[in-house]
Design a protein around this motif. Structure first.
Motif, PDB file in Angstrom:
ATOM      1  N   GLU A  27      65.921  70.699  42.067  1.00  0.00           N
ATOM      2  CA  GLU A  27      64.948  69.974  42.878  1.00  0.00           C
ATOM      3  C   GLU A  27      63.674  69.777  42.056  1.00  0.00           C
ATOM      4  OE1 GLU A  27      65.753  73.281  44.012  1.00  0.00           O
ATOM      5  OE2 GLU A  27      67.614  72.597  44.901  1.00  0.00           O
ATOM      6  N   ASN A  28      62.903  68.747  42.425  1.00  0.00           N
ATOM      7  CA  ASN A  28      61.653  68.476  41.713  1.00  0.00           C
ATOM      8  C   ASN A  28      60.688  69.658  41.773  1.00  0.00           C
ATOM      9  OD1 ASN A  28      62.331  65.961  40.748  1.00  0.00           O
ATOM     10  ND2 ASN A  28      61.437  64.870  42.481  1.00  0.00           N
ATOM     11  N   SER A  29      60.685  70.383  42.874  1.00  0.00           N
ATOM     12  CA  SER A  29      59.776  71.529  42.993  1.00  0.00           C
ATOM     13  C   SER A  29      60.131  72.619  41.975  1.00  0.00           C
ATOM     14  CB  SER A  29      59.794  72.093  44.410  1.00  0.00           C
ATOM     15  OG  SER A  29      61.095  72.554  44.745  1.00  0.00           O
ATOM     16  N   VAL A  30      61.414  72.817  41.725  1.00  0.00           N
ATOM     17  CA  VAL A  30      61.847  73.808  40.740  1.00  0.00           C
ATOM     18  C   VAL A  30      61.485  73.339  39.333  1.00  0.00           C
ATOM     19  CG1 VAL A  30      63.856  74.968  39.730  1.00  0.00           C
ATOM     20  CG2 VAL A  30      63.702  74.678  42.202  1.00  0.00           C
ATOM     21  N   ILE A  31      61.686  72.062  39.073  1.00  0.00           N
ATOM     22  CA  ILE A  31      61.340  71.515  37.763  1.00  0.00           C
ATOM     23  C   ILE A  31      59.837  71.627  37.528  1.00  0.00           C
ATOM     24  CG2 ILE A  31      61.344  69.430  36.330  1.00  0.00           C
ATOM     25  CD1 ILE A  31      63.927  68.615  37.825  1.00  0.00           C
ATOM     26  N   PHE A  32      59.054  71.381  38.570  1.00  0.00           N
ATOM     27  CA  PHE A  32      57.600  71.518  38.450  1.00  0.00           C
ATOM     28  C   PHE A  32      57.216  72.970  38.153  1.00  0.00           C
ATOM     29  CE2 PHE A  32      53.294  72.004  40.185  1.00  0.00           C
ATOM     30  CZ  PHE A  32      52.644  71.043  39.415  1.00  0.00           C
ATOM     31  N   ASP A  33      57.840  73.917  38.834  1.00  0.00           N
ATOM     32  CA  ASP A  33      57.595  75.336  38.554  1.00  0.00           C
ATOM     33  C   ASP A  33      57.967  75.679  37.111  1.00  0.00           C
ATOM     34  OD1 ASP A  33      56.677  75.739  41.126  1.00  0.00           O
ATOM     35  OD2 ASP A  33      58.560  76.607  41.851  1.00  0.00           O
ATOM     36  N   LEU A  34      59.076  75.110  36.641  1.00  0.00           N
ATOM     37  CA  LEU A  34      59.477  75.317  35.246  1.00  0.00           C
ATOM     38  C   LEU A  34      58.423  74.775  34.293  1.00  0.00           C
ATOM     39  CD1 LEU A  34      63.263  74.403  35.320  1.00  0.00           C
ATOM     40  CD2 LEU A  34      62.302  76.577  34.569  1.00  0.00           C
ATOM     41  N   LEU A  35      57.849  73.640  34.627  1.00  0.00           N
ATOM     42  CA  LEU A  35      56.806  73.046  33.799  1.00  0.00           C
ATOM     43  C   LEU A  35      55.586  73.959  33.709  1.00  0.00           C
ATOM     44  CD1 LEU A  35      55.728  70.673  32.151  1.00  0.00           C
ATOM     45  CD2 LEU A  35      55.063  69.584  34.305  1.00  0.00           C
ATOM     46  N   ILE A  37      55.484  77.273  34.186  1.00  0.00           N
ATOM     47  CA  ILE A  37      55.833  78.489  33.451  1.00  0.00           C
ATOM     48  C   ILE A  37      56.006  78.191  31.966  1.00  0.00           C
ATOM     49  CG2 ILE A  37      57.562  80.313  33.182  1.00  0.00           C
ATOM     50  CD1 ILE A  37      55.723  80.553  35.675  1.00  0.00           C
ATOM     51  N   SER A  38      56.605  77.049  31.632  1.00  0.00           N
ATOM     52  CA  SER A  38      56.773  76.710  30.214  1.00  0.00           C
ATOM     53  C   SER A  38      55.413  76.565  29.535  1.00  0.00           C
ATOM     54  CB  SER A  38      57.601  75.436  30.040  1.00  0.00           C
ATOM     55  OG  SER A  38      56.916  74.301  30.503  1.00  0.00           O
ATOM     56  N   ASN A  39      54.434  76.062  30.270  1.00  0.00           N
ATOM     57  CA  ASN A  39      53.080  75.968  29.727  1.00  0.00           C
ATOM     58  C   ASN A  39      52.483  77.357  29.516  1.00  0.00           C
ATOM     59  OD1 ASN A  39      50.702  74.583  28.905  1.00  0.00           O
ATOM     60  ND2 ASN A  39      49.816  75.014  30.913  1.00  0.00           N
ATOM     61  N   GLU A  40      52.655  78.254  30.478  1.00  0.00           N
ATOM     62  CA  GLU A  40      52.135  79.616  30.365  1.00  0.00           C
ATOM     63  C   GLU A  40      52.780  80.387  29.214  1.00  0.00           C
ATOM     64  OE1 GLU A  40      52.383  81.711  34.090  1.00  0.00           O
ATOM     65  OE2 GLU A  40      51.274  80.155  35.147  1.00  0.00           O
ATOM     66  N   LEU A  41      54.064  80.087  28.946  1.00  0.00           N
ATOM     67  CA  LEU A  41      54.793  80.789  27.886  1.00  0.00           C
ATOM     68  C   LEU A  41      54.741  80.044  26.549  1.00  0.00           C
ATOM     69  CD1 LEU A  41      57.959  81.864  29.908  1.00  0.00           C
ATOM     70  CD2 LEU A  41      56.001  83.283  29.253  1.00  0.00           C
ATOM     71  N   ASN A  42      53.980  78.962  26.508  1.00  0.00           N
ATOM     72  CA  ASN A  42      53.846  78.143  25.294  1.00  0.00           C
ATOM     73  C   ASN A  42      55.190  77.622  24.789  1.00  0.00           C
ATOM     74  OD1 ASN A  42      51.011  78.374  25.128  1.00  0.00           O
ATOM     75  ND2 ASN A  42      51.247  80.418  24.262  1.00  0.00           N
ATOM     76  N   HIS A  49      59.916  68.077  27.446  1.00  0.00           N
ATOM     77  CA  HIS A  49      61.169  67.612  28.046  1.00  0.00           C
ATOM     78  C   HIS A  49      61.020  67.448  29.558  1.00  0.00           C
ATOM     79  CE1 HIS A  49      65.450  67.052  28.610  1.00  0.00           C
ATOM     80  NE2 HIS A  49      65.492  68.084  29.428  1.00  0.00           N
ATOM     81  N   LEU A  50      60.388  68.406  30.197  1.00  0.00           N
ATOM     82  CA  LEU A  50      60.200  68.352  31.652  1.00  0.00           C
ATOM     83  C   LEU A  50      59.271  67.205  32.046  1.00  0.00           C
ATOM     84  CD1 LEU A  50      59.881  72.179  32.268  1.00  0.00           C
ATOM     85  CD2 LEU A  50      61.846  70.738  32.855  1.00  0.00           C
ATOM     86  N   GLN A  51      58.204  67.011  31.277  1.00  0.00           N
ATOM     87  CA  GLN A  51      57.286  65.906  31.557  1.00  0.00           C
ATOM     88  C   GLN A  51      57.991  64.565  31.406  1.00  0.00           C
ATOM     89  OE1 GLN A  51      53.506  66.158  29.508  1.00  0.00           O
ATOM     90  NE2 GLN A  51      53.567  68.383  29.635  1.00  0.00           N
ATOM     91  N   THR A  52      58.806  64.442  30.377  1.00  0.00           N
ATOM     92  CA  THR A  52      59.568  63.216  30.160  1.00  0.00           C
ATOM     93  C   THR A  52      60.527  62.974  31.311  1.00  0.00           C
ATOM     94  OG1 THR A  52      59.416  63.486  27.763  1.00  0.00           O
ATOM     95  CG2 THR A  52      61.159  62.042  28.581  1.00  0.00           C
ATOM     96  N   HIS A  53      61.152  64.042  31.789  1.00  0.00           N
ATOM     97  CA  HIS A  53      62.057  63.923  32.935  1.00  0.00           C
ATOM     98  C   HIS A  53      61.319  63.378  34.155  1.00  0.00           C
ATOM     99  CE1 HIS A  53      65.279  64.885  35.747  1.00  0.00           C
ATOM    100  NE2 HIS A  53      64.354  65.436  36.515  1.00  0.00           N
ATOM    101  N   PHE A  54      60.137  63.922  34.440  1.00  0.00           N
ATOM    102  CA  PHE A  54      59.355  63.435  35.585  1.00  0.00           C
ATOM    103  C   PHE A  54      58.974  61.976  35.396  1.00  0.00           C
ATOM    104  CE2 PHE A  54      58.050  67.874  36.925  1.00  0.00           C
ATOM    105  CZ  PHE A  54      58.649  67.786  38.159  1.00  0.00           C
ATOM    106  N   PHE A  55      58.553  61.623  34.198  1.00  0.00           N
ATOM    107  CA  PHE A  55      58.123  60.251  33.927  1.00  0.00           C
ATOM    108  C   PHE A  55      59.302  59.280  34.054  1.00  0.00           C
ATOM    109  CE2 PHE A  55      57.301  56.714  30.986  1.00  0.00           C
ATOM    110  CZ  PHE A  55      56.121  56.245  31.534  1.00  0.00           C
ATOM    111  N   ASN A  56      60.427  59.634  33.463  1.00  0.00           N
ATOM    112  CA  ASN A  56      61.588  58.740  33.463  1.00  0.00           C
ATOM    113  C   ASN A  56      62.229  58.608  34.846  1.00  0.00           C
ATOM    114  OD1 ASN A  56      61.317  58.208  30.761  1.00  0.00           O
ATOM    115  ND2 ASN A  56      62.794  59.755  30.138  1.00  0.00           N
ATOM    116  N   ASN A  57      62.093  59.624  35.661  1.00  0.00           N
ATOM    117  CA  ASN A  57      62.705  59.602  36.991  1.00  0.00           C
ATOM    118  C   ASN A  57      61.713  59.265  38.082  1.00  0.00           C
ATOM    119  OD1 ASN A  57      65.482  60.337  36.337  1.00  0.00           O
ATOM    120  ND2 ASN A  57      64.540  62.214  35.594  1.00  0.00           N
TER     121      ASN A  57
END
Length: 60
Positions: A27-35, A37-42, A49-57
Motif C-alpha cells: 500500500e502507498n502508506s507502507v511505501i511512504f513509511d519505507l521512504l 525510514i530509508s531517509n533515517e537510515l541513509n 527508488h521509492l520517490q521514483t515509484h511515487f512519481f511514476n505511479n
C-alpha cells in the motif's frame, strides 16, 4: 529504532541483504513509511527508488 514496525523492518532487512524490493503489493502508506525510514537510515538508493515509484505511479 522503536518507531519501525515489524513489517517495515522485515522489508528493510530483505532490501539490505538482497538489494531488491517489490513494491507492487504494498500500500502507498507502507511505501511512504519505507521512504521515511530509508531517509533515517541513509539508504539513499532505496529512497530514490521509492520517490521514483511515487512519481511514476502518481501516488497521493
Amino acid at each position: 529504532m522503536s518507531n519501525i514496525s515489524i513489517r517495515i523492518f522485515n522489508i528493510i532487512i530483505k532490501y539490505i541483504y538482497g538489494g531488491i524490493i517489490s513494491l507492487e503489493k504494498l500500500e502507498n502508506s507502507v511505501i511512504f513509511d519505507l521512504l521515511i525510514i530509508s531517509n533515517e537510515l541513509n539508504l539513499d538508493e532505496l529512497g530514490e527508488h521509492l520517490q521514483t515509484h511515487f512519481f511514476n505511479n502518481d501516488a497521493d
